[in-house]
Design an enzyme around this catalytic site. Structure first.
Site, PDB file in Angstrom:
ATOM      1  N   GLU A 135       1.086  -0.850  -0.125  1.00  0.00           N
ATOM      2  CA  GLU A 135      -0.121  -0.016  -0.283  1.00  0.00           C
ATOM      3  C   GLU A 135       0.881   1.013  -0.329  1.00  0.00           C
ATOM      4  O   GLU A 135       1.946   1.376   0.848  1.00  0.00           O
ATOM      5  CB  GLU A 135      -1.486   0.197   1.073  1.00  0.00           C
ATOM      6  CG  GLU A 135      -1.777   1.734   1.056  1.00  0.00           C
ATOM      7  CD  GLU A 135      -3.019   0.650   2.493  1.00  0.00           C
ATOM      8  OE1 GLU A 135      -2.696   0.137   2.555  1.00  0.00           O
ATOM      9  OE2 GLU A 135      -3.316   1.865   2.876  1.00  0.00           O
ATOM     10  N   ASN A 177     -12.435  -1.050  -0.511  1.00  0.00           N
ATOM     11  CA  ASN A 177     -12.123  -1.898  -0.131  1.00  0.00           C
ATOM     12  C   ASN A 177     -12.249  -1.691   1.124  1.00  0.00           C
ATOM     13  O   ASN A 177     -12.946   0.015   1.474  1.00  0.00           O
ATOM     14  CB  ASN A 177     -10.078  -1.325   0.304  1.00  0.00           C
ATOM     15  CG  ASN A 177      -9.272  -1.684   1.367  1.00  0.00           C
ATOM     16  OD1 ASN A 177      -9.385  -3.048   1.668  1.00  0.00           O
ATOM     17  ND2 ASN A 177      -9.251  -0.747   2.048  1.00  0.00           N
ATOM     18  N   GLU A 178     -13.004  -2.461   2.019  1.00  0.00           N
ATOM     19  CA  GLU A 178     -12.967  -1.544   3.805  1.00  0.00           C
ATOM     20  C   GLU A 178     -14.512  -0.481   3.199  1.00  0.00           C
ATOM     21  O   GLU A 178     -13.721   0.309   4.060  1.00  0.00           O
ATOM     22  CB  GLU A 178     -12.397  -0.661   4.700  1.00  0.00           C
ATOM     23  CG  GLU A 178     -11.227  -2.494   4.756  1.00  0.00           C
ATOM     24  CD  GLU A 178     -10.562  -2.334   6.374  1.00  0.00           C
ATOM     25  OE1 GLU A 178     -10.679  -1.045   6.608  1.00  0.00           O
ATOM     26  OE2 GLU A 178      -9.480  -3.158   5.991  1.00  0.00           O
ATOM     27  N   TYR A 193      -6.671  -8.811  11.883  1.00  0.00           N
ATOM     28  CA  TYR A 193      -5.769  -8.830  11.941  1.00  0.00           C
ATOM     29  C   TYR A 193      -5.686  -9.292  13.500  1.00  0.00           C
ATOM     30  O   TYR A 193      -6.144  -9.008  14.423  1.00  0.00           O
ATOM     31  CB  TYR A 193      -4.880  -6.966  12.243  1.00  0.00           C
ATOM     32  CG  TYR A 193      -5.218  -6.586  10.881  1.00  0.00           C
ATOM     33  CD1 TYR A 193      -3.965  -6.546  10.319  1.00  0.00           C
ATOM     34  CD2 TYR A 193      -6.042  -5.724  10.216  1.00  0.00           C
ATOM     35  CE1 TYR A 193      -3.483  -6.254   9.158  1.00  0.00           C
ATOM     36  CE2 TYR A 193      -5.865  -5.574   8.705  1.00  0.00           C
ATOM     37  CZ  TYR A 193      -4.091  -5.357   8.031  1.00  0.00           C
ATOM     38  OH  TYR A 193      -4.299  -4.779   6.964  1.00  0.00           O
ATOM     39  N   GLU A 230      -6.353  -9.014   3.702  1.00  0.00           N
ATOM     40  CA  GLU A 230      -5.285  -8.422   4.664  1.00  0.00           C
ATOM     41  C   GLU A 230      -5.163  -8.817   5.852  1.00  0.00           C
ATOM     42  O   GLU A 230      -6.203  -9.669   6.632  1.00  0.00           O
ATOM     43  CB  GLU A 230      -6.305  -7.176   5.016  1.00  0.00           C
ATOM     44  CG  GLU A 230      -5.522  -5.943   3.998  1.00  0.00           C
ATOM     45  CD  GLU A 230      -6.443  -4.453   4.894  1.00  0.00           C
ATOM     46  OE1 GLU A 230      -6.496  -3.921   5.376  1.00  0.00           O
ATOM     47  OE2 GLU A 230      -6.769  -3.764   2.968  1.00  0.00           O
ATOM     48  N   GLN A 242       2.099  -5.692   5.858  1.00  0.00           N
ATOM     49  CA  GLN A 242       2.098  -5.425   4.262  1.00  0.00           C
ATOM     50  C   GLN A 242       3.888  -6.362   3.908  1.00  0.00           C
ATOM     51  O   GLN A 242       4.651  -6.519   4.026  1.00  0.00           O
ATOM     52  CB  GLN A 242       1.948  -4.111   4.484  1.00  0.00           C
ATOM     53  CG  GLN A 242       0.829  -4.052   4.451  1.00  0.00           C
ATOM     54  CD  GLN A 242       0.557  -2.195   3.861  1.00  0.00           C
ATOM     55  OE1 GLN A 242       1.048  -1.508   2.881  1.00  0.00           O
ATOM     56  NE2 GLN A 242      -0.950  -1.858   3.999  1.00  0.00           N
TER      57      GLN A 242
HETATM   58  O1  AHR Z   1      -3.084  -2.455   6.022  1.00  0.00           O
HETATM   59  C1  AHR Z   1      -3.302  -0.764   7.236  1.00  0.00           C
HETATM   60  C2  AHR Z   1      -4.806  -0.880   6.591  1.00  0.00           C
HETATM   61  O2  AHR Z   1      -5.479  -2.109   7.529  1.00  0.00           O
HETATM   62  C3  AHR Z   1      -5.728  -0.742   5.310  1.00  0.00           C
HETATM   63  O3  AHR Z   1      -5.514   0.447   4.774  1.00  0.00           O
HETATM   64  C4  AHR Z   1      -7.388  -0.689   5.934  1.00  0.00           C
HETATM   65  O4  AHR Z   1      -7.878  -1.857   4.465  1.00  0.00           O
HETATM   66  C5  AHR Z   1      -6.895  -1.378   6.447  1.00  0.00           C
HETATM   67  O5  AHR Z   1      -7.669  -0.956   7.844  1.00  0.00           O
END
Ligand code: AHR
Length: 520
Positions: free
Chosen positions: A45, A191-192, A258, A315, A364
């Site tokens: 990103e 995205n999101e 996450y 992600e 990432q």
């Molecule tokens: O990976 C960092 C961020 O996490 C991304 O930009 C977003 O899609 C997510 O909230």
């Protein structure tokens, strides 16, 4: 099964046993699903120094480069056999206007990266630079379109610019120096969209998805795999609404998950300073991805019995507090043996769901969150997570062989993580087994215990094997990491602790170790 129950508070005080036992039974006859190589995908990103400084330094940089891409990073990534790379975001994607990133670099407008620290970017890394990088790495591009603040026309023209042989967009591309279209299969439509991608309700996004994807055309023999922006973690309603309202207009639906120690308040936990209970708690959170996936998959199964719509974990990874002294909003974090375990345990889970899970992208690739690579000026280090991906690449496109695993568990409480009261059970052993097209078996084992060696007995059933070799990733302390001063503190070494006798493999796994075995 023996169970060691330790509460977080007691954990440090209790005397630990020196050794634990685990047993694994492999079921080769049940092996039918291929582990898609795309599960080993990466994510780059425009965030902090992921692109600028991490992958791209520009042709005029004193840092050795090929057409502007760092040579050290290119070499390290090539050896990882990356299958795909997602770009330009993340949240950045929904504010990115691709036409600002084409044409002569001196004419490209500057922009403010509003999502990530307000950094001003010069747009020198754009569509050509990304797609050429994918060609250099031999991986497939996965391009996220701007649905949040972009127009349908902008999206349609971007697809045409990248993939059409003729027509107005192809003409513009050719003027900018690229004659032949690129092959671009994977496109993300937003995205999101429930958050940084537009704060939409799922019903509204479902309609927008239907509209935007209509104009993503297939040019010159290029076929598209269209991915709808999916849920975060526990938002099962998002998946339900998308499956009900979009269905087969999407080839895939994404999910983001996450791992951190606590999300409430100001801290997600330090990347390098953590105690035993925070370590086990984080692994528990990481493993919770399995029931979360199961619930999303069950919803998908309800609408799509044949599993024709893929789930993409596009992600995932650890999200800790930013490294002290680094720029706020750049999400730069160190990477320890704990991150290595999160990578190994998550990949082990992914292998079990490959009938539905067709792609995943760790967040990432460089200098952001759970990176493969950290860079500083002309220096580069490979993280413990990089080494796990390197050890695991043998599983790409191999047949997953289901296993039964019996091992000890530890129970840890959430007492002081700013989360709601809770308890997590963390198995001390995690494993995955696959067979490649040449019949070679690869076994990956992780002993997450901080103190106990594990004696593992692996029953391979009727697999005929003669020879076993291994590699181990371990370190003295769980928070050991590779730094610019000491880049090789954590790195794989040959492993000799596995013995083969009449189809049974006996392995002595040191505490806190990840082992890969090749059996043939
Ligand atoms: O990976 C960092 C961020 O996490 C991304 O930009 C977003 O899609 C997510 O909230």
């Amino acid at each position: 099964m023996k169970k060691a129950i330790l509460s977080a508070a007691l954990l440090a005080a209790l005397p630990m046993m020196a050794q634990q036992k685990a047993s694994i039974t492999v079921h080769p006859e049940q092996g039918k699903e291929i582990i898609s190589k795309h599960i080993y995908g990466q994510f780059a990103e425009h965030l902090g120094s992921c692109i600028y400084g991490g992958l791209w330094v520009g042709e005029d940089s004193p840092i050795p480069n090929t057409n502007g891409y760092r040579n050290d990073v290119l070499n390290a990534l090539r050896s990882l056999q990356i299958p795909n790379l997602r770009w330009p975001g993340g949240c950045f994607a929904d504010e990115y206007h691709w036409m600002d990133g084409i044409g002569p670099k001196e004419n490209r407008p500057r922009m403010v990266n509003n999502n990530w620290g307000g950094t001003v970017e010069d747009n020198s890394f754009g569509t050509h630079e990304f797609l050429n990088l994918c060609e250099l790495l031999g991986c497939e591009p996965y391009v996220s379109m701007n649905v949040g603040s972009g127009t349908v026309q902008e999206t349609a023209q971007w697809v045409e610019y990248m993939t059409a042989k003729d027509g107005p967009m192809a003409k513009l591309r050719k003027q900018n120096g690229r004659e032949e279209p690129w092959k671009v299969k994977f496109i993300g439509v937003g995205n999101e969209s429930w958050g940084c991608g537009g704060n939409m309700r799922p019903e509204y996004y479902a309609d927008l998805y239907r509209r935007y994807q209509t104009y993503c055309r297939e040019y010159s023999g290029n076929s598209l795999f269209k991915v709808a922006s999916g849920a975060t973690d526990y938002d099962y309603n998002w998946t339900e609404v998308l499956m009900e309202n979009v269905g087969e207009l999407m080839h895939g639906l994404s999910l983001h998950y996450y791992t951190c120690v606590g999300w409430d308040g100001d801290t997600k936990g330090s990347a390098t300073k953590f105690n035993e209970s925070q370590y086990y708690w984080a692994l528990g959170k990481c493993l919770e991805i399995e029931p979360v996936m199961q619930k999303h998959i069950a919803i998908m199964d309800k609408y799509d019995e044949d599993k024709s719509i893929a789930l993409l974990l596009d992600e995932w990874g650890t999200w800790w507090d930013e490294e002290p002294g680094t720029i706020k909003g750049h999400l730069y974090q160190q990477n320890t043996m704990r991150d290595a375990f999160v990578a190994a345990l998550t990949l082990n889970v992914f292998h079990k769901y490959t009938d539905r899970l067709k792609m995943a992208n760790i967040a990432q690739i460089a200098n952001v969150l759970q990176s493969m690579i950290l860079t500083k000026d002309d220096k580069m280090v490979l993280t413990p997570t990089y080494h796990v991906f390197d050890m695991y690449k043998v599983h790409q496109e191999a047949t997953h062989l289901p296993i039964d695993l019996v091992c000890d568990t530890v129970s840890v409480n959430s007492d002081y993580f700013g989360e709601k009261e809770g308890q997590r059970q963390v198995p001390m052993m995690s494993a995955t087994v696959s067979r490649n097209s040449e019949g070679v078996i690869h076994i990956s084992l992780a002993n997450v215990s901080l103190k106990e060696t594990s004696e593992v007995e692996l029953n391979l059933n009727d697999l005929k094997v003669k020879n076993i070799t291994g590699t181990i990733l371990t370190s003295k302390n769980i928070n050991d990491c590779n730094t610019f001063e000491n880049p090789d503190l954590v790195k794989p070494q040959p492993f000799k602790g596995a013995k083969l006798n009449k189809g049974i493999v006996k392995v002595k796994l040191p505490a806190m170790s990840i082992v890969s075995l090749e059996v043939k």
